[in-house]
Design a protein around this motif. Structure first.
Motif, PDB file in Angstrom:
ATOM      1  N   PRO A   1       8.990 -31.095 -20.386  1.00  0.00           N
ATOM      2  CA  PRO A   1       8.396 -29.933 -20.590  1.00  0.00           C
ATOM      3  C   PRO A   1       8.629 -29.394 -21.908  1.00  0.00           C
ATOM      4  O   PRO A   1       9.510 -29.999 -22.572  1.00  0.00           O
ATOM      5  CB  PRO A   1       9.000 -28.900 -19.571  1.00  0.00           C
ATOM      6  CG  PRO A   1      10.473 -29.426 -19.421  1.00  0.00           C
ATOM      7  CD  PRO A   1      10.071 -31.051 -19.296  1.00  0.00           C
ATOM      8  N   THR A   2       8.143 -28.228 -22.425  1.00  0.00           N
ATOM      9  CA  THR A   2       8.301 -27.760 -24.054  1.00  0.00           C
ATOM     10  C   THR A   2       9.663 -27.235 -23.751  1.00  0.00           C
ATOM     11  O   THR A   2      10.011 -26.460 -23.034  1.00  0.00           O
ATOM     12  CB  THR A   2       7.205 -26.477 -23.972  1.00  0.00           C
ATOM     13  OG1 THR A   2       5.900 -26.883 -24.181  1.00  0.00           O
ATOM     14  CG2 THR A   2       7.622 -25.953 -25.413  1.00  0.00           C
ATOM     15  N   GLN A   3      10.226 -27.552 -24.594  1.00  0.00           N
ATOM     16  CA  GLN A   3      11.825 -27.348 -24.908  1.00  0.00           C
ATOM     17  C   GLN A   3      12.083 -27.021 -26.372  1.00  0.00           C
ATOM     18  O   GLN A   3      11.392 -27.398 -27.472  1.00  0.00           O
ATOM     19  CB  GLN A   3      12.684 -28.495 -24.630  1.00  0.00           C
ATOM     20  CG  GLN A   3      12.501 -28.893 -23.126  1.00  0.00           C
ATOM     21  CD  GLN A   3      13.059 -30.347 -22.835  1.00  0.00           C
ATOM     22  OE1 GLN A   3      12.955 -31.293 -23.295  1.00  0.00           O
ATOM     23  NE2 GLN A   3      14.213 -30.259 -22.023  1.00  0.00           N
ATOM     24  N   ALA A   4      12.965 -26.076 -26.732  1.00  0.00           N
ATOM     25  CA  ALA A   4      13.693 -26.018 -27.983  1.00  0.00           C
ATOM     26  C   ALA A   4      14.650 -27.150 -28.111  1.00  0.00           C
ATOM     27  O   ALA A   4      15.356 -27.583 -27.043  1.00  0.00           O
ATOM     28  CB  ALA A   4      14.652 -24.708 -28.214  1.00  0.00           C
ATOM     29  N   GLU A   5      14.850 -27.610 -29.249  1.00  0.00           N
ATOM     30  CA  GLU A   5      15.805 -28.720 -29.501  1.00  0.00           C
ATOM     31  C   GLU A   5      16.674 -28.427 -30.915  1.00  0.00           C
ATOM     32  O   GLU A   5      16.082 -28.156 -31.858  1.00  0.00           O
ATOM     33  CB  GLU A   5      15.156 -29.744 -29.680  1.00  0.00           C
ATOM     34  CG  GLU A   5      16.231 -31.004 -30.245  1.00  0.00           C
ATOM     35  CD  GLU A   5      15.264 -32.565 -30.052  1.00  0.00           C
ATOM     36  OE1 GLU A   5      15.807 -33.575 -30.734  1.00  0.00           O
ATOM     37  OE2 GLU A   5      14.328 -32.582 -29.601  1.00  0.00           O
ATOM     38  N   LEU A   6      17.879 -28.237 -30.806  1.00  0.00           N
ATOM     39  CA  LEU A   6      18.437 -27.977 -32.240  1.00  0.00           C
ATOM     40  C   LEU A   6      19.950 -28.895 -31.952  1.00  0.00           C
ATOM     41  O   LEU A   6      20.667 -28.957 -30.848  1.00  0.00           O
ATOM     42  CB  LEU A   6      18.810 -26.276 -31.982  1.00  0.00           C
ATOM     43  CG  LEU A   6      19.636 -25.631 -31.180  1.00  0.00           C
ATOM     44  CD1 LEU A   6      20.233 -24.338 -31.620  1.00  0.00           C
ATOM     45  CD2 LEU A   6      18.736 -25.473 -29.888  1.00  0.00           C
ATOM     46  N   GLY A   7      20.299 -29.037 -33.223  1.00  0.00           N
ATOM     47  CA  GLY A   7      21.724 -29.734 -33.287  1.00  0.00           C
ATOM     48  C   GLY A   7      21.869 -30.266 -34.761  1.00  0.00           C
ATOM     49  O   GLY A   7      21.166 -30.470 -35.412  1.00  0.00           O
TER      50      GLY A   7
ATOM     51  N   TYR B   1      23.985 -34.916 -32.506  1.00  0.00           N
ATOM     52  CA  TYR B   1      24.023 -34.173 -30.963  1.00  0.00           C
ATOM     53  C   TYR B   1      22.915 -33.141 -31.065  1.00  0.00           C
ATOM     54  O   TYR B   1      22.600 -32.532 -32.060  1.00  0.00           O
ATOM     55  CB  TYR B   1      25.344 -33.352 -30.960  1.00  0.00           C
ATOM     56  CG  TYR B   1      25.554 -32.536 -29.999  1.00  0.00           C
ATOM     57  CD1 TYR B   1      25.614 -33.100 -28.473  1.00  0.00           C
ATOM     58  CD2 TYR B   1      25.309 -31.177 -29.901  1.00  0.00           C
ATOM     59  CE1 TYR B   1      25.609 -31.908 -27.279  1.00  0.00           C
ATOM     60  CE2 TYR B   1      25.501 -30.211 -29.131  1.00  0.00           C
ATOM     61  CZ  TYR B   1      25.377 -30.726 -27.714  1.00  0.00           C
ATOM     62  OH  TYR B   1      25.479 -30.053 -26.703  1.00  0.00           O
ATOM     63  N   ARG B   2      22.238 -33.125 -29.865  1.00  0.00           N
ATOM     64  CA  ARG B   2      21.214 -31.917 -29.959  1.00  0.00           C
ATOM     65  C   ARG B   2      21.275 -31.532 -28.254  1.00  0.00           C
ATOM     66  O   ARG B   2      21.928 -32.109 -27.397  1.00  0.00           O
ATOM     67  CB  ARG B   2      19.558 -32.710 -29.461  1.00  0.00           C
ATOM     68  CG  ARG B   2      19.435 -33.499 -30.902  1.00  0.00           C
ATOM     69  CD  ARG B   2      19.077 -32.351 -32.119  1.00  0.00           C
ATOM     70  NE  ARG B   2      18.498 -33.113 -33.345  1.00  0.00           N
ATOM     71  CZ  ARG B   2      19.194 -33.555 -34.290  1.00  0.00           C
ATOM     72  NH1 ARG B   2      20.717 -33.576 -34.099  1.00  0.00           N
ATOM     73  NH2 ARG B   2      18.683 -34.104 -35.209  1.00  0.00           N
ATOM     74  N   ILE B   3      21.056 -30.135 -28.531  1.00  0.00           N
ATOM     75  CA  ILE B   3      21.111 -29.338 -27.068  1.00  0.00           C
ATOM     76  C   ILE B   3      19.625 -28.952 -26.891  1.00  0.00           C
ATOM     77  O   ILE B   3      18.928 -28.592 -27.960  1.00  0.00           O
ATOM     78  CB  ILE B   3      21.853 -28.280 -26.858  1.00  0.00           C
ATOM     79  CG1 ILE B   3      21.887 -27.569 -25.799  1.00  0.00           C
ATOM     80  CG2 ILE B   3      21.703 -27.011 -28.042  1.00  0.00           C
ATOM     81  CD1 ILE B   3      23.032 -26.589 -25.523  1.00  0.00           C
ATOM     82  N   LEU B   4      19.018 -29.303 -25.827  1.00  0.00           N
ATOM     83  CA  LEU B   4      17.708 -28.925 -25.490  1.00  0.00           C
ATOM     84  C   LEU B   4      17.800 -27.932 -24.248  1.00  0.00           C
ATOM     85  O   LEU B   4      17.553 -28.348 -22.886  1.00  0.00           O
ATOM     86  CB  LEU B   4      16.859 -29.823 -24.875  1.00  0.00           C
ATOM     87  CG  LEU B   4      16.679 -31.019 -26.204  1.00  0.00           C
ATOM     88  CD1 LEU B   4      17.879 -31.814 -26.322  1.00  0.00           C
ATOM     89  CD2 LEU B   4      15.452 -31.765 -25.993  1.00  0.00           C
ATOM     90  N   PRO B   5      17.667 -26.360 -24.588  1.00  0.00           N
ATOM     91  CA  PRO B   5      17.518 -25.388 -23.550  1.00  0.00           C
ATOM     92  C   PRO B   5      15.820 -25.490 -23.068  1.00  0.00           C
ATOM     93  O   PRO B   5      15.080 -25.573 -23.883  1.00  0.00           O
ATOM     94  CB  PRO B   5      17.997 -24.208 -24.084  1.00  0.00           C
ATOM     95  CG  PRO B   5      17.909 -24.645 -25.659  1.00  0.00           C
ATOM     96  CD  PRO B   5      18.016 -25.919 -25.699  1.00  0.00           C
ATOM     97  N   SER B   6      15.623 -25.025 -22.008  1.00  0.00           N
ATOM     98  CA  SER B   6      14.179 -24.852 -21.506  1.00  0.00           C
ATOM     99  C   SER B   6      14.147 -23.896 -20.325  1.00  0.00           C
ATOM    100  O   SER B   6      14.943 -23.834 -19.623  1.00  0.00           O
ATOM    101  CB  SER B   6      13.627 -26.050 -20.842  1.00  0.00           C
ATOM    102  OG  SER B   6      12.442 -25.986 -20.423  1.00  0.00           O
ATOM    103  N   ALA B   7      13.114 -23.066 -20.420  1.00  0.00           N
ATOM    104  CA  ALA B   7      12.875 -21.938 -19.593  1.00  0.00           C
ATOM    105  C   ALA B   7      12.408 -22.681 -18.163  1.00  0.00           C
ATOM    106  O   ALA B   7      12.428 -22.061 -17.130  1.00  0.00           O
ATOM    107  CB  ALA B   7      11.681 -21.080 -20.159  1.00  0.00           C
ATOM    108  N   ASP B   8      11.805 -23.583 -18.106  1.00  0.00           N
ATOM    109  CA  ASP B   8      11.210 -24.306 -17.134  1.00  0.00           C
ATOM    110  C   ASP B   8      12.312 -25.584 -16.387  1.00  0.00           C
ATOM    111  O   ASP B   8      11.784 -26.181 -15.290  1.00  0.00           O
ATOM    112  CB  ASP B   8       9.908 -24.848 -17.303  1.00  0.00           C
ATOM    113  CG  ASP B   8       9.061 -24.025 -17.817  1.00  0.00           C
ATOM    114  OD1 ASP B   8       9.189 -22.705 -17.213  1.00  0.00           O
ATOM    115  OD2 ASP B   8       8.291 -24.119 -18.635  1.00  0.00           O
TER     116      ASP B   8
END
Length: 221
Positions: free
Chosen positions: A44-50, A85-92
């Motif tokens: 799904p559509t996700q944010a990705e940052l790190g 390193y990446r963290i991928l939070p998602s609303a779904d």
């Protein structure tokens, strides 16, 4: 007897913004930070940052002519290794923790073309479960000359192997350009078409993106 036919589903283009920043610590090491919105590999559509750290070989003289106006130091090196390193939070979906390992090779070609071959391994942990993904991306780019201004155009093709599907499940094609803004910023609009076959029915994605890349140097050279 009923026959079920699975058809690929296409969606309207989605806009994906991205901000990248890099700081060259010395000629062989660069620190990077990335924040973007992403939708890849059937996810799904996700944010990705790190953050990431790049390790370079020394500049290759044969790459000098095709990368003379590039702000990204990595494109001037024959081989780059990166760990991030990446963290991928998602609303779904559940948040993904990712260890990202990358190796990229650059090759100068005739007519001022630059060929890049990137191998990337994504190691993902979600709620204690582990999955991995291998991605291979081939890029072909060329720097243009408009008086004293030097934008770039590029074409990329990428294949994804997903452990959860146990097959090559995604093909992505990218067409884009890079426009330098002074000495520390590049803007890169692009179009991306993906074909995801991991789940049924197949999924077709059309995406428009804009990458803002900032480049800095920690010490004088």
């Amino acid at each position: 007897m009923i026959t079920t036919v699975s058809l690929a589903t296409a969606q309207s283009p989605q806009f994906l913004p991205e901000i990248d920043s890099s700081v060259s610590i010395n000629p062989l090491v660069c620190l990077r930070f990335q924040a973007k919105q992403t939708r890849e590999g059937g996810d799904p559509t996700q944010a990705e940052l790190g953050p990431s750290v790049d390790f370079y070989l020394k500049p290759w003289i044969r790459l000098k002519s095709v990368t003379a106006f590039d702000l990204d130091e990595a494109e001037k090196r024959a081989l780059i290794f990166s760990a991030g390193y990446r963290i991928l939070p998602s609303a779904d979906a559940s948040t993904v923790q990712r260890l990202q390992l990358v190796a990229t090779a650059n090759f100068p070609l005739q007519w001022g073309l630059l060929l890049s071959d990137r191998s990337r391994a994504d190691n993902d942990w979600t709620n204690g479960e582990y999955d991995w993904r291998y991605r291979n991306r081939i890029s072909l780019q060329k720097s243009l000359a408009v008086h004293s201004y030097h934008p770039k155009v590029y074409l990329r093709a990428e294949e994804f192997y997903e452990s959860k599907y146990q097959k090559w499940s995604t093909t992505a094609l990218y067409l884009g350009a890079t426009f330098p803004i002074r000495s520390h910023l590049e803007l890169s609009p692009y179009y991306d078409h993906q074909n995801n076959t991991g789940k049924k029915p197949n999924q077709q994605l059309n995406q428009l993106g804009l990458i803002a890349s900032f480049y800095f140097t920690a010490t004088k050279r």
